[in-house]
Design an enzyme around this catalytic site. Structure first.
Site, PDB file in Angstrom:
ATOM      1  N   HIS A  26       6.677 -29.333  21.231  1.00  0.00           N
ATOM      2  CA  HIS A  26       7.192 -28.434  22.287  1.00  0.00           C
ATOM      3  C   HIS A  26       7.550 -27.069  21.686  1.00  0.00           C
ATOM      4  O   HIS A  26       8.608 -26.920  21.076  1.00  0.00           O
ATOM      5  CB  HIS A  26       8.438 -29.062  22.948  1.00  0.00           C
ATOM      6  CG  HIS A  26       8.927 -28.309  24.147  1.00  0.00           C
ATOM      7  ND1 HIS A  26       9.184 -28.924  25.344  1.00  0.00           N
ATOM      8  CD2 HIS A  26       9.215 -27.004  24.343  1.00  0.00           C
ATOM      9  CE1 HIS A  26       9.599 -28.032  26.220  1.00  0.00           C
ATOM     10  NE2 HIS A  26       9.637 -26.852  25.625  1.00  0.00           N
ATOM     11  N   HIS A  28       7.417 -22.574  22.310  1.00  0.00           N
ATOM     12  CA  HIS A  28       7.105 -21.363  23.076  1.00  0.00           C
ATOM     13  C   HIS A  28       6.627 -20.328  22.078  1.00  0.00           C
ATOM     14  O   HIS A  28       7.409 -19.831  21.258  1.00  0.00           O
ATOM     15  CB  HIS A  28       8.345 -20.855  23.817  1.00  0.00           C
ATOM     16  CG  HIS A  28       8.846 -21.829  24.830  1.00  0.00           C
ATOM     17  ND1 HIS A  28       8.412 -21.837  26.135  1.00  0.00           N
ATOM     18  CD2 HIS A  28       9.711 -22.859  24.721  1.00  0.00           C
ATOM     19  CE1 HIS A  28       8.990 -22.833  26.790  1.00  0.00           C
ATOM     20  NE2 HIS A  28       9.786 -23.468  25.961  1.00  0.00           N
ATOM     21  N   LEU A  29       5.339 -20.019  22.123  1.00  0.00           N
ATOM     22  CA  LEU A  29       4.798 -19.035  21.177  1.00  0.00           C
ATOM     23  C   LEU A  29       4.728 -17.641  21.779  1.00  0.00           C
ATOM     24  O   LEU A  29       4.474 -16.672  21.058  1.00  0.00           O
ATOM     25  CB  LEU A  29       3.404 -19.470  20.703  1.00  0.00           C
ATOM     26  CG  LEU A  29       3.357 -20.705  19.795  1.00  0.00           C
ATOM     27  CD1 LEU A  29       1.914 -21.029  19.413  1.00  0.00           C
ATOM     28  CD2 LEU A  29       4.205 -20.513  18.541  1.00  0.00           C
ATOM     29  N   ARG A  30       4.925 -17.536  23.123  1.00  0.00           N
ATOM     30  CA  ARG A  30       4.853 -16.227  23.805  1.00  0.00           C
ATOM     31  C   ARG A  30       3.472 -15.599  23.652  1.00  0.00           C
ATOM     32  O   ARG A  30       2.499 -16.254  23.378  1.00  0.00           O
ATOM     33  CB  ARG A  30       5.956 -15.266  23.301  1.00  0.00           C
ATOM     34  CG  ARG A  30       7.345 -15.890  23.174  1.00  0.00           C
ATOM     35  CD  ARG A  30       7.877 -16.392  24.495  1.00  0.00           C
ATOM     36  NE  ARG A  30       9.310 -16.681  24.405  1.00  0.00           N
ATOM     37  CZ  ARG A  30       9.944 -17.534  25.197  1.00  0.00           C
ATOM     38  NH1 ARG A  30       9.290 -18.218  26.116  1.00  0.00           N
ATOM     39  NH2 ARG A  30      11.238 -17.725  25.072  1.00  0.00           N
ATOM     40  N   ASN A  54       4.552 -21.142  29.923  1.00  0.00           N
ATOM     41  CA  ASN A  54       5.370 -20.308  30.831  1.00  0.00           C
ATOM     42  C   ASN A  54       5.330 -18.833  30.459  1.00  0.00           C
ATOM     43  O   ASN A  54       6.344 -18.195  30.231  1.00  0.00           O
ATOM     44  CB  ASN A  54       6.822 -20.828  30.896  1.00  0.00           C
ATOM     45  CG  ASN A  54       7.550 -20.777  29.566  1.00  0.00           C
ATOM     46  OD1 ASN A  54       6.938 -20.847  28.494  1.00  0.00           O
ATOM     47  ND2 ASN A  54       8.860 -20.652  29.607  1.00  0.00           N
ATOM     48  N   LYS A 127       2.426 -29.114  32.260  1.00  0.00           N
ATOM     49  CA  LYS A 127       3.888 -28.987  32.241  1.00  0.00           C
ATOM     50  C   LYS A 127       4.443 -28.789  33.639  1.00  0.00           C
ATOM     51  O   LYS A 127       3.985 -27.939  34.396  1.00  0.00           O
ATOM     52  CB  LYS A 127       4.270 -27.777  31.368  1.00  0.00           C
ATOM     53  CG  LYS A 127       5.761 -27.466  31.295  1.00  0.00           C
ATOM     54  CD  LYS A 127       6.525 -28.455  30.446  1.00  0.00           C
ATOM     55  CE  LYS A 127       8.028 -28.230  30.537  1.00  0.00           C
ATOM     56  NZ  LYS A 127       8.559 -27.350  29.520  1.00  0.00           N
ATOM     57  N   HIS A 164      10.227 -30.549  32.427  1.00  0.00           N
ATOM     58  CA  HIS A 164      11.545 -29.934  32.264  1.00  0.00           C
ATOM     59  C   HIS A 164      12.428 -30.639  33.284  1.00  0.00           C
ATOM     60  O   HIS A 164      12.346 -30.366  34.476  1.00  0.00           O
ATOM     61  CB  HIS A 164      11.496 -28.419  32.528  1.00  0.00           C
ATOM     62  CG  HIS A 164      12.834 -27.768  32.314  1.00  0.00           C
ATOM     63  ND1 HIS A 164      13.108 -26.923  31.261  1.00  0.00           N
ATOM     64  CD2 HIS A 164      13.995 -27.879  33.007  1.00  0.00           C
ATOM     65  CE1 HIS A 164      14.369 -26.537  31.317  1.00  0.00           C
ATOM     66  NE2 HIS A 164      14.932 -27.107  32.373  1.00  0.00           N
ATOM     67  N   HIS A 202      12.935 -32.130  25.751  1.00  0.00           N
ATOM     68  CA  HIS A 202      14.244 -31.656  25.281  1.00  0.00           C
ATOM     69  C   HIS A 202      15.419 -32.330  25.987  1.00  0.00           C
ATOM     70  O   HIS A 202      16.210 -31.676  26.636  1.00  0.00           O
ATOM     71  CB  HIS A 202      14.349 -30.129  25.390  1.00  0.00           C
ATOM     72  CG  HIS A 202      13.838 -29.506  26.665  1.00  0.00           C
ATOM     73  ND1 HIS A 202      14.222 -29.916  27.924  1.00  0.00           N
ATOM     74  CD2 HIS A 202      12.951 -28.500  26.858  1.00  0.00           C
ATOM     75  CE1 HIS A 202      13.604 -29.178  28.819  1.00  0.00           C
ATOM     76  NE2 HIS A 202      12.827 -28.318  28.213  1.00  0.00           N
ATOM     77  N   LEU A 247      18.306 -23.801  27.757  1.00  0.00           N
ATOM     78  CA  LEU A 247      18.224 -24.713  28.893  1.00  0.00           C
ATOM     79  C   LEU A 247      17.328 -25.887  28.540  1.00  0.00           C
ATOM     80  O   LEU A 247      16.258 -25.656  27.962  1.00  0.00           O
ATOM     81  CB  LEU A 247      17.674 -23.980  30.130  1.00  0.00           C
ATOM     82  CG  LEU A 247      18.650 -22.981  30.746  1.00  0.00           C
ATOM     83  CD1 LEU A 247      17.960 -22.132  31.796  1.00  0.00           C
ATOM     84  CD2 LEU A 247      19.855 -23.697  31.363  1.00  0.00           C
ATOM     85  N   ASP A 275      11.364 -27.007  20.989  1.00  0.00           N
ATOM     86  CA  ASP A 275      11.652 -26.055  22.067  1.00  0.00           C
ATOM     87  C   ASP A 275      12.054 -24.695  21.493  1.00  0.00           C
ATOM     88  O   ASP A 275      12.889 -24.001  22.065  1.00  0.00           O
ATOM     89  CB  ASP A 275      12.731 -26.581  23.017  1.00  0.00           C
ATOM     90  CG  ASP A 275      12.754 -25.818  24.343  1.00  0.00           C
ATOM     91  OD1 ASP A 275      11.768 -25.129  24.658  1.00  0.00           O
ATOM     92  OD2 ASP A 275      13.776 -25.899  25.056  1.00  0.00           O
ATOM     93  N   ALA A 291      17.868 -17.562  28.094  1.00  0.00           N
ATOM     94  CA  ALA A 291      18.038 -18.912  27.546  1.00  0.00           C
ATOM     95  C   ALA A 291      16.962 -19.183  26.508  1.00  0.00           C
ATOM     96  O   ALA A 291      15.781 -18.976  26.774  1.00  0.00           O
ATOM     97  CB  ALA A 291      17.942 -19.935  28.669  1.00  0.00           C
TER      98      ALA A 291
HETATM   99  O1  DOR Z   1      16.105 -22.417  26.616  1.00  0.00           O
HETATM  100  C1  DOR Z   1      14.988 -22.432  27.090  1.00  0.00           C
HETATM  101  N1  DOR Z   1      14.107 -21.431  26.859  1.00  0.00           N
HETATM  102  N2  DOR Z   1      14.633 -23.448  27.874  1.00  0.00           N
HETATM  103  C2  DOR Z   1      13.482 -23.452  28.546  1.00  0.00           C
HETATM  104  O2  DOR Z   1      13.252 -24.386  29.269  1.00  0.00           O
HETATM  105  C3  DOR Z   1      12.540 -22.314  28.452  1.00  0.00           C
HETATM  106  C4  DOR Z   1      12.738 -21.558  27.230  1.00  0.00           C
HETATM  107  C5  DOR Z   1      12.077 -20.199  27.259  1.00  0.00           C
HETATM  108  O3  DOR Z   1      10.900 -20.131  27.613  1.00  0.00           O
HETATM  109  O4  DOR Z   1      12.722 -19.219  26.895  1.00  0.00           O
HETATM  110 ZN    ZN Z   2      10.726 -25.251  26.428  1.00  0.00          ZN
END
Ligand code: DOR
Ligand code: ZN
Length: 382
Positions: A26, A28-30, A54, A127, A164, A202, A247, A275, A291
């Site tokens: 899990h 997030h590489l952006r 996302n 997802k 999620h 998570h 989150l 995460d 978050a």
């Molecule tokens: O803390 C978080 N950041 N929880 C998430 O579910 C998304 C993530 C984000 O993409 O920043």
């Molecule tokens: Zn996440």
């Protein structure tokens, strides 16, 4: 952050621990400059990573996932050329990193898109973001009843559903949203789709850990390093701590302890998913901070600290490197990764930098605060 009693005590300084190379289920590489800044940190530790979709706009098609995968590999090539990103000691990374792509479920998604994406070897999972639950989730799902055909297709073709798991009902207290999700959404979903493979991402509560442990073999969970280290008090220790805000939000101490027990139990339903969720320092330290915790730079070191404190270092490898691939039906990695115990009291002990300034291909570096900023972690990557 208080360590729990250890059965075996800390290892002697200089002790080495070699494990099969881990995966991160899990991340997030952006995209763009942020992607170029952060991707090396994940690739230097992990052979594969499940990449969250996302973005803005979200990744909702196989073609978009394929293009995003190309951008990730290109960014890795660029950070390779420029040398390891600043921060943790440089290590070879990138050449053998495989991003595993996911699709973002919306209420208008055509199930055939998932089937095609899986058949073409592009999509590893999809997802589910309940609309409004977290960062860039507005396009997510308002009502699970609206994506019945998508879920039926995923069940039939064996494409895992990554969830999620928080309700978005504003009347539900934010600390209860995960536990309420189990009752209101997850139990009915698993009853409707008994063959669907589901990862409860998570998890943050004793309720979720117990539910997953007791459920059938199609349900597993990822556990982040931060939810093993911090509880909700950490968010308010001496002032407001935006770097600990994520989150689902961290819960009470008893939940943290239940997560540590689950992660170190040797139960294959619980595996590693960081995460890691980078947001520029300015975006975290703001009147409405984002978050997300950036834990990629010292992720395996963070987990190793927990496993040592719990007297379960011998179970780190299974949690980090075996249980995830087993659930996803993928072969485990063949390479290895070595950690070394440092003397945390020694003057030479290496601390986690209080901030990182990462090259990203633009004239302005990306400023991020890593998880464990300023702390000395007992294990470090060799
Ligand atoms: O803390 C978080 N950041 N929880 C998430 O579910 C998304 C993530 C984000 O993409 O920043
Ligand atoms: Zn996440």
């Amino acid at each position: 952050m208080s360590p729990t009693a250890s059965a075996s005590g800390p290892a002697a300084p200089g002790t080495r621990l070699t494990i099969r190379r881990p995966d991160d289920w899990h991340v997030h590489l952006r995209d763009g400059a942020m992607l170029r800044a952060v991707v090396g940190h994940t690739a230097r530790q992990f052979a594969r990573a499940i990449v969250m979709p996302n973005l803005r706009p979200p990744i909702t098609t196989a073609a978009a996932a394929a293009a995003y995968r190309q951008r990730i590999l290109a960014a890795l090539g660029e950070s390779d050329a420029a040398g390891a990103p600043a921060g943790p000691a440089s290590a070879p990374f990138g050449a053998d990193f495989t991003p595993l792509m996911t699709a973002y479920l919306t209420e208008s998604l055509d199930p055939a898109e998932l089937e095609r994406g899986q058949a073409e070897g592009i999509l590893t999972a999809a997802k589910l973001y309940p609309a409004g639950a977290t960062t860039n989730s507005d396009a997510g799902v308002r009502d699970l009843a609206h994506i019945g055909p998508v879920l039926e297709t995923m069940e039939r073709i064996g494409l895992p559903l990554l969830i999620h798991g928080e309700v978005t009902d504003p009347a539900v207290d934010i600390f209860d949203r995960e536990a309420v999700f189990i009752e209101r959404q997850l139990i009915p979903l698993l009853e409707r789709h008994p063959g669907l493979k589901v990862v409860f991402e998570h998890i943050t509560t004793a309720d979720a850990a117990a539910f997953v442990a007791e459920a059938g073999p199609n349900l597993a969970a990822t556990i982040t390093p931060h939810h093993l280290h911090i509880n909700r008090n950490s968010l308010f220790a001496g002032g407001l701590r935006p770097d600990f805000y994520c989150l689902p939000v961290a819960k009470r101490e008893r939940h943290r302890l239940a997560l540590r027990a689950a992660a170190t139990s040797g139960n294959p339903k619980f595996f590693l998913g960081t995460d890691t969720a980078p947001h520029a320092r300015e975006a975290k330290e703001s009147a409405c901070g984002c978050a997300g915790i950036y834990n990629a730079p010292y992720a395996i070191e963070s987990y190793a600290a927990v496993f040592e404190q719990e007297g379960a270092l011998e179970r780190l490898e299974a949690f980090a490197s075996t249980f995830g691939p087993r659930f996803y039906g993928l072969p485990p990695n063949t390479g290895s990764l070595t950690l070394e115990r440092q003397d945390t009291e020694a003057e030479t002990a290496e601390a986690v930098p209080v901030a990182l300034e990462l090259a990203n291909g633009t004239s302005t570096p990306t400023r991020l605060v890593p998880f464990h900023a300023g702390e000395v972690l007992p294990w470090r990557l060799v």
